[in-house]
Every structure is written in structure tokens, then in C-alpha cells.
Scaffold this motif. Structure first.
Motif, PDB file in Angstrom:
ATOM      1  N   VAL A  91      -8.731   6.546  -5.252  1.00  0.00           N
ATOM      2  CA  VAL A  91      -7.398   6.082  -4.852  1.00  0.00           C
ATOM      3  C   VAL A  91      -6.622   7.287  -4.329  1.00  0.00           C
ATOM      4  CG1 VAL A  91      -5.219   5.077  -5.653  1.00  0.00           C
ATOM      5  CG2 VAL A  91      -7.387   4.268  -6.597  1.00  0.00           C
ATOM      6  N   ASP A 123      -5.508  -1.642  -6.264  1.00  0.00           N
ATOM      7  CA  ASP A 123      -4.894  -0.331  -6.518  1.00  0.00           C
ATOM      8  C   ASP A 123      -3.485  -0.236  -5.968  1.00  0.00           C
ATOM      9  OD1 ASP A 123      -7.216   0.718  -7.757  1.00  0.00           O
ATOM     10  OD2 ASP A 123      -8.108   1.071  -5.788  1.00  0.00           O
ATOM     11  N   MET A 126      -0.923   0.374  -8.575  1.00  0.00           N
ATOM     12  CA  MET A 126      -1.241   1.440  -9.528  1.00  0.00           C
ATOM     13  C   MET A 126       0.014   2.179  -9.997  1.00  0.00           C
ATOM     14  SD  MET A 126      -4.063   4.429  -9.346  1.00  0.00           S
ATOM     15  CE  MET A 126      -5.401   3.514 -10.063  1.00  0.00           C
TER      16      MET A 126
END
Length: 130
Positions: A91, A123, A126
Motif C-alpha cells: 500500500v 486499502d 486504511m
């Protein structure tokens, strides 16, 4: 105490597995710390829950600060966080951050917006994940 910065804080919190989360937070964040990420406010305990989750999914990472500005008690930066996750995926997020320091140099408040540059659709959240 000297003022902290986001690279030191994130490296302690996320990528120093031998350091206790609360101990790392005490170094960089005031007891009354609050954070807003992508519009969602968290108190210090909520923030620490988020950090604990990130520690559970990240195997390693790097913080790169591109722009940083300090003006008295105010702080702003643009940084990128690269994370290798334990599942093997990667990521990369760019973060735009505005903050305020407590009198002792720790962060009292941060407001930030995150932009996913690399990673899966899951993601994208996140920055607020728990």
C-alpha cells in the motif's frame, strides 16, 4: 521537550514493533490528542485502536516527508507512507496533514486527508481502519 514530527511519530507507532503502542504514543501525542482522518474524528483511544490495527496488518514500512512547515504551535506536511502488509500486498498512501502542538511539543490535534496511490480497493479506507 523538542517538537516531534510526523515521520518520528509514525516510525515509532507503526514500524517499531518492539515499542509498546502506548509508550510510543506518549512520546509524540498529548493526553488530550484528537485526530480527524477523512472527516472522521477520533479521540486518543480511538486513534490508538487504529494504530494497533495497522500494526497487526503491516510487516514493514517507510514514511517519506515531501513538504513540512512549522509555525509556532502549528504544523503542516505532505507525506507518503509505504506499507508492506503481512499478506504480501503493498500500500502507498499520500497524506495531507495539518496539526497543532501542545506546549510540550507533542501533537495535540491532527486533521488529515489520505489519497490511495497503490493498493487494493479495500486499502482505500486504511486511514480509518480498525
Amino acid at each position: 521537550m523538542a517538537q516531534t514530527d510526523i515521520a518520528a511519530a509514525l516510525n515509532d507507532l507503526l514500524f517499531s514493533a518492539t515499542t509498546d503502542v502506548r509508550e510510543a504514543a506518549d512520546r509524540h501525542f498529548a493526553p488530550d490528542y484528537r485526530q480527524r482522518t477523512n472527516g472522521q474524528w477520533d479521540d486518543r483511544d480511538g486513534f490508538l485502536g487504529h494504530i494497533s490495527h495497522l500494526r497487526a496488518v503491516a510487516s514493514e514500512g517507510v514514511v517519506e516527508v515531501h513538504d513540512e512547515l512549522r509555525d509556532g504551535r502549528f504544523y503542516a506536511d505532505r507525506h507518503t507512507v509505504r506499507i508492506a502488509k503481512k499478506d504480501g500486498s503493498r500500500v502507498r498512501m499520500e497524506v495531507y496533514l495539518f496539526g497543532e502542538f501542545a506546549p510540550d511539543g507533542r501533537f495535540r490535534r491532527i486533521e488529515e486527508v489520505t489519497l490511495l496511490l497503490e493498493g487494493g480497493e479495500g486499502d482505500r479506507t486504511m486511514g480509518n481502519a480498525r
